[in-house]
Design an enzyme around this catalytic site. Structure first.
Site, mmCIF file in Angstrom:
data_model
loop_
_atom_site.group_PDB
_atom_site.id
_atom_site.type_symbol
_atom_site.label_atom_id
_atom_site.label_comp_id
_atom_site.label_asym_id
_atom_site.label_seq_id
_atom_site.Cartn_x
_atom_site.Cartn_y
_atom_site.Cartn_z
ATOM 1 N N PHE A 149 26.722 31.551 -7.572
ATOM 2 C CA PHE A 149 26.727 31.467 -9.034
ATOM 3 C C PHE A 149 25.671 32.348 -9.674
ATOM 4 C CE2 PHE A 149 23.472 28.265 -8.021
ATOM 5 C CZ PHE A 149 22.491 28.544 -8.958
ATOM 6 N N LYS A 173 36.432 34.878 -3.403
ATOM 7 C CA LYS A 173 36.299 33.494 -3.863
ATOM 8 C C LYS A 173 34.922 33.377 -4.521
ATOM 9 C CE LYS A 173 34.760 29.878 -3.486
ATOM 10 N NZ LYS A 173 33.962 29.069 -4.516
ATOM 11 N N GLU A 176 32.725 28.655 -8.562
ATOM 12 C CA GLU A 176 33.522 27.975 -9.586
ATOM 13 C C GLU A 176 32.692 27.611 -10.812
ATOM 14 O OE1 GLU A 176 32.247 24.753 -6.601
ATOM 15 O OE2 GLU A 176 32.651 26.920 -6.671
ATOM 16 N N SER A 226 23.132 29.594 -0.037
ATOM 17 C CA SER A 226 22.014 28.864 0.561
ATOM 18 C C SER A 226 22.082 28.922 2.085
ATOM 19 C CB SER A 226 22.033 27.409 0.102
ATOM 20 O OG SER A 226 23.151 26.729 0.646
ATOM 21 N N CYS A 281 17.730 34.907 -4.999
ATOM 22 C CA CYS A 281 17.230 34.781 -3.632
ATOM 23 C C CYS A 281 16.062 35.710 -3.352
ATOM 24 C CB CYS A 281 18.347 35.017 -2.624
ATOM 25 S SG CYS A 281 18.982 36.711 -2.606
ATOM 26 N N GLU A 382 13.638 25.834 -0.611
ATOM 27 C CA GLU A 382 14.000 26.846 -1.604
ATOM 28 C C GLU A 382 14.345 26.115 -2.903
ATOM 29 O OE1 GLU A 382 16.881 30.747 -2.052
ATOM 30 O OE2 GLU A 382 17.678 28.966 -1.065
#
Length: 499
Positions: A149, A173, A176, A226, A281, A382
């Site tokens: 995202f 993909k 969402e 992640s 990240c 994180e």
């Protein structure tokens, strides 16, 4: 309510599963859109469309592919504000951050435009008597990308432009949580002349992810997210015989030596820790202050952090926007609230922050934690939010040992005026990307991006030469032709027979 549907075979395809997910404006907390969540059958339809398109696209000339990519680059440039607005509306990041995301994605499109030089192959002549050996690279077939995202345009562009330039077809993909940018990228690709079925977008949740990981016609999977999910993607896809590059999480450190320019280091720490609300990240989430400079450095960071203006991403005066969801906001806040109990000094507490007129948005302020212990949750996990931890060490060696003990190895940085110290650091540190007086060492498009340890699962980094190798497979052709003078009797090729 607007619905984001799938993009398959060069057109919008309405969701057929009956399942939809909410898409929220993070600045207001309101659900503005719903996104169709694909079933296994819908994923299969996208893969089959891509498989059929590969029969033609995989055999297309490099000239035909680059013609499309050059046109695509021009369209992306012309529509960069529109793409950035979609990112801001669904992710929440400020417009300047969103524009920067599009710009970094464009770098990979530009790399893909030069694919002709990257796929030249190698040739060795006369390795033996009349024997030549050629090494070539060919596309894999249908490949898939599963993207996060936090960069809904940039990370997809780190994947599919190179994949299709190499002759593959692609099933994307996206997250969402902010799906609209992916559809816009696909629409512009069609406008640029990309044949139908070469780039497809299916929206969904774990059902769609597992369908891609298990599908027999998907040859490779790229992932960014992640560490726990990256490990799952790698294990599952590899078990199904697929090539995998799965980029995981991070805990990026910035080592500040006593000789560093502390004003420059403080500026870098603030921008690297709090930019894009810390949802990246490559964010610096841990500063390691060496020697006696800790108090001064923390004060300089605090002074700058207090001046950051937080507000809606579409407000040009905002420097930081909200977090993606209320649940994520609450999780980030929990680390700050528990920090003091685990030995940290809370210099800035951003929890409870709100913006007038947007009280239901997913807001959190900037938090700064000093004297953080390595066994605390705020350091080990994180956080993926605007929380900066400061740790103290007495020596350079202690700082390097602290950083190398982390299970993550994505990126790291050192701030110093000493070239010898910087040289030692870049060789001794256990991370995939290193910055010297550069806080976020994200490589340019023609160098590859990727970490070490729990920050990367698989053998290939993303984009650059590694990306091209990931989306192709090598073939070596050994050829021996008889000399024309040895042609059978009666066949005259015009060569003397007594040379």
């Amino acid at each position: 309510m607007r619905t984001v549907n799938h993009w398959i075979g060069g057109k919008t395809v309405e969701g057929a599963s009956g399942n939809y997910g909410p898409v929220t404006d993070p600045a207001t907390g309101e659900v503005t859109t719903q996104v169709a969540l694909a079933s296994t059958a819908e994923v299969d339809a996208a893969v089959q469309t891509a498989k059929e398109a590969f029969q033609t696209w995989g055999q297309s000339s490099l000239a035909a592919r680059t013609k499309v990519l050059f046109a695509y680059r021009a369209l992306l440039d012309a529509h960069r504000d529109e793409i950035a607005e979609l990112i801001t509306a669904e992710h929440g990041k400020v417009h300047s951050d969103a524009l920067g995301e599009v710009a970094r994605g464009l770098e990979i499109v530009e790399l893909a435009c030069g694919i002709t030089t990257q796929l030249k192959g190698e040739l060795s002549t006369s390795v033996s008597n009349r024997v030549d050996v050629a090494a070539i690279r060919q596309p894999l077939g249908v490949v898939a990308g599963i993207t996060p995202f936090n960069f809904p345009a940039m990370v997809p562009m780190w994947m599919f432009p190179l994949a299709v330039a190499c002759g593959n077809t692609f099933v994307l993909k996206p997250s969402e949580k902010d799906p609209s940018a992916a559809n816009k990228l696909a629409e512009l690709a069609k406008e640029a002349g990309l044949p139908d079925g070469v780039l497809n977008v299916v929206h969904g949740d774990k059902v769609a992810v597992d369908a891609l990981l298990e599908h027999p016609d998907v040859a490779a999977v790229s992932f960014v997210g992640s560490t726990p999910i990256a490990r799952y993607i790698h294990t599952t896809a590899a078990a199904n015989g697929k090539r995998v590059q799965a980029l995981g999480g991070a805990k990026n450190h910035m080592l500040v030596l006593p000789d560093a320019d502390l004003d420059a280091a403080a500026d870098a720490a603030v921008s690297a820790a709090y930019g894009s609300a810390g949802e990246r990240c490559m964010a610096i989430s841990a500063v390691v202050a060496v020697g006696s400079i800790g108090d001064t450095l923390v004060e300089k960071i605090r002074e700058r952090a207090e001046k950051i203006k937080i507000g809606p991403g579409d407000d040009p005066t905002s420097e930081m926007g909200p977090l993606i969801t209320a649940a994520h906001r609450d999780k980030v806040a929990s680390y700050v609230k528990g920090a003091a109990d685990q030995g940290a000094e809370v210099v800035l507490d951003g929890t409870g922050y709100t913006v007038d007129g947007y009280e239901n948005g997913h807001w959190i302020g900037l938090s700064l934690l000093d004297h953080v212990r390595t066994d605390s949750d705020a350091y080990r996990d994180e956080i993926f939010g605007p929380v900066l931890c400061v740790l103290r060490t007495e020596t350079y060696e202690e700082g390097v040992a602290l950083i190398n003990a982390s299970p993550f190895g994505n990126g790291t940085a050192i701030f110093t005026r000493d070239g010898g110290a910087a040289r030692r650091f870049q060789l001794e540190i256990q991370a995939g990307m290193v910055g010297v007086n550069v806080p976020i060492p994200v490589p340019v498009g023609y160098h590859s991006f990727g970490g070490w340890k729990d920050s990367l699962f698989g053998d290939h980094h993303i984009y650059g030469n590694d990306g091209i190798h990931f989306y192709t497979r090598g073939k070596v052709v050994t050829t021996r032709w008889p000399d024309p003078s040895e042609a059978p009797v009666g066949v005259d090729l015009g060569f003397p027979r007594n040379h």
